[in-house]
Motif scaffolding. Structure first.
Motif: not given
Length: 336
Positions: A96-104, A72-86
């Protein structure tokens, strides 16, 4: 329109009934695996608590054969960096738990409908929606687009509100205000309608940007406002509720396709359980948070009439819903 809306209790029973006695016995034969799960918010937020409920249920149903390494608490990076890796092969993060707005932002047009301002009239409206075929179609969108991830389950972290260093009383107070704007059409359109200046700020830098005056205001669900201590530097929050903080938990397709049917059933059932857990705690947690914020000196301003806000957002609501007008009408229909 055919709907498949189940009662909450029946929905959970159906999911957990995936496990017969024979299936539970056969879990012992499965190899042990560890899945890494990323969360940008602290563990004590609604999002973090939902993640923890998912982790515990997965480990319970698998009898410890599937372990969730929740960070938790962004230890693995922000939303974009995590998504780019995944989205790349051999990702070291599987969930990854993310907001629908990020998927948009990644081209999920159906998910973008969930972030159109003033779409959900209440939490009940949202949870009715989550049990529908419409919701499943949106959850399946990242996989259909070839993003390399698959939607597992929904959650919500409460309605999002603006908070600021100086008190905001009405829509008129936003003119020329420097507000943190995420890089999505819904937020950009919202701030344009409010006549505010949209300033891009990484979530990890949000606190310092508010503290140094780079921005005057931002927006978050009320629970995150407290957990991230934003009220210490921006003690004013106005309860406009412009969007609901819709959450989607995703898993890499590479990981999902490597799982056995039994393991997939465990993750699916645990997701249903975590989603329902989120529904139960979201409203009650918010009321406690409000009380705590007032005790700690924050000023909470209610909005009794959202009409001026909706009028200011007319253009972005029209533009956002035009992505798929039929689907958007279906989402609205679950308020009834």
């Amino acid at each position: 329109m055919l709907r498949k809306i189940f009662t909450t209790s029946a929905f959970i029973v159906i999911s957990l009934s995936l496990f017969s006695c024979n299936e539970k016995k056969s879990i012992i034969e499965e190899k042990e695996i560890t899945l890494v799960m990323a969360e940008v918010n602290p563990e004590d937020t609604i999002a973090g608590q939902m993640d923890k409920a998912f982790k515990e249920k997965v480990e319970e149903l698998s009898e410890g054969k599937i372990k969730i390494d929740l960070q938790c608490a962004g230890i693995l990076g922000d939303v974009d960096s995590v998504m780019q890796l995944m989205m790349k092969p051999n990702s070291t993060i599987q969930l990854h738990r993310m907001s629908a707005v990020n998927l948009a932002i990644y081209g999920c047009k159906k998910s973008s409908l969930l972030s159109v301002p003033f779409t959900f009239s209440s939490r009940e409206h949202f949870w009715n929606f989550t049990r529908s075929d419409t919701a499943k179609a949106i959850l399946d969108e990242p996989e259909a687009l070839g993003l390399g991830v698959k939607g597992l389950f929904y959650g919500e972290e409460g309605f999002r509100h603006f908070f600021s260093a100086k008190k905001i009383k009405s829509v008129a107070d936003f003119e020329n205000l420097k507000v943190r704007g995420t890089n999505d059409k819904a937020m950009q359109g919202l701030l344009k309608g409010l006549k505010a200046d949209s300033i891009p700020v990484n979530y990890a830098d949000l606190y310092s940007s508010l503290q140094t005056g780079i921005i005057d205001a931002a927006e978050q669900p009320i629970a995150n406002y407290l957990s991230n201590h934003f009220h210490n530097i921006c003690p004013y929050m106005i309860l406009d509720g412009h969007t609901l903080g819709v959450m989607e938990t995703v898993i890499t397709l590479e990981c999902w396709n490597s799982l056995s049917d039994k393991q997939k059933n465990i993750l699916t059932a645990a997701g249903t359980y975590a989603s329902e857990y989120c529904r139960k705690i979201s409203q009650s947690q918010e009321e406690k948070v409000k009380e705590q914020l007032v005790k700690e000196g924050a000023t909470i301003t209610p909005v009794n009439d959202v009409t001026p806000w909706q009028k200011a957002c007319e253009e972005v609501i029209k533009e956002g819903s035009a992505v798929d007008e039929k689907l958007y009408k279906e989402i609205l229909s679950y308020a009834k």
